[in-house]
Design an enzyme around this catalytic site. Structure first.
Site, PDB file in Angstrom:
ATOM      1  N   GLU A 175      10.419   1.798  10.407  1.00  0.00           N
ATOM      2  CA  GLU A 175       9.214   2.253  10.270  1.00  0.00           C
ATOM      3  C   GLU A 175       8.691   3.094  11.507  1.00  0.00           C
ATOM      4  OE1 GLU A 175       6.944  -0.628   7.145  1.00  0.00           O
ATOM      5  OE2 GLU A 175       6.832  -1.028   9.233  1.00  0.00           O
ATOM      6  N   THR A 205       0.939  -1.170  -0.092  1.00  0.00           N
ATOM      7  CA  THR A 205      -0.106   0.162   0.164  1.00  0.00           C
ATOM      8  C   THR A 205       0.911   1.238   0.001  1.00  0.00           C
ATOM      9  OG1 THR A 205      -1.626  -1.154   1.291  1.00  0.00           O
ATOM     10  CG2 THR A 205      -2.047   1.238   1.173  1.00  0.00           C
TER      11      THR A 205
END
Length: 261
Positions: A110, A35
């Site tokens: 992340e 995504t």
């Protein structure tokens, strides 16, 4: 737009809507995963066609490569120092916008990038929404030295946790252990249900050998959920608002053809 599956349409719709939050001159954390790859492509299109000027801080080597390919300027987090926002995907997200991340193996970078940002926007298809975290295996990044001992300590710690499963497996890449961009391994914890994510996160990160876990708690500010028919829902947890919209899929040639995999 090429002939996309409903799942790809949902991912693209969420990414396209999230890209509209990015403004000229921003420093933006770029997530990792399928995504997030749509998001990078959308930003690249804005750079080329609208003259958008942004600086991207990627959360993995493969995101950095993709960003460069589509024309997004890339720097390290040390160079950028602080970010206006990070846009990233999630493997699971609950009603309080707590997440499980790390299915793509980039959870450490992340989490560092997301927490170095004024705002974190999470993009996902509707299937990632859950009532309770834990169906998706929880990734835990561990250093290679003594990883088997670390695994035993993790499994022992799970005995006292509010979880339904306690199996921990080393993530593999073919016949060899998976290696993260930081040179570490990943244990995937098959917990089925996490009753107290905050407690679990604290306990896991106290275990010697554990670098970080994939529970992202109180980090996400805005959730953008895409649907296969182009509908998009934007939920802002700080504003307490929910916005509904729709993205029209047009039959045009664009940057997205080569991302389908």
């Amino acid at each position: 737009m090429p002939d996309l599956s409903p799942l790809d349409k949902a991912k693209f719709a969420a990414a396209k809507r999230a890209a509209s939050f990015v403004e000229d001159g921003m420093r933006v954390g770029l997530g990792t995963g399928s995504t997030a790859a749509w998001l990078v492509k959308c930003l690249g299109e804005m750079v080329r066609e609208e003259g958008l000027r942004i600086t991207g801080v990627p959360t993995s080597a493969r995101t950095a490569e993709l960003a460069r390919q589509v024309g997004v300027r890339v720097v390290s987090l040390d160079e950028a120092k602080w970010l206006d926002m990070t846009i990233d995907g999630a493997d699971e997200v609950d009603g309080d916008l707590n997440l499980i991340k790390g299915g793509g193996g980039a959870l450490l970078q992340e989490k560092i990038v997301a927490t170095a940002s004024d705002q974190m926007i999470v993009i996902a298809d509707v299937s990632k929404q859950v009532e309770t975290l834990g169906s998706f295996p929880l990734p835990v990044e561990v250093i290679p030295f003594g990883w088997q001992t670390t695994k035993v300590l993790v499994e022992e710690a799970l005995i006292g946790m509010d979880v339904l499963g306690r199996d921990a497996g080393l993530r593999m890449d073919g016949d060899a252990p998976y290696v993260t961009d930081e040179g570490n391994h990943i244990l995937d914890l098959h917990l089925n249900r996490i009753g107290n994510a905050r407690q679990l996160s604290l306990v896991l990160n106290q275990i010697p050998g554990v670098v970080e876990n994939g529970l992202f708690l109180d980090i996400c500010d805005i959730l953008v959920i895409g649907h296969g028919d182009g509908r998009v829902q934007v939920r802002d947890i700080n504003e307490g608002s929910v916005e509904e919209g729709r993205l029209d899929f047009l039959e045009t040639n664009n940057l997205f053809d080569d991302i389908l995999d």
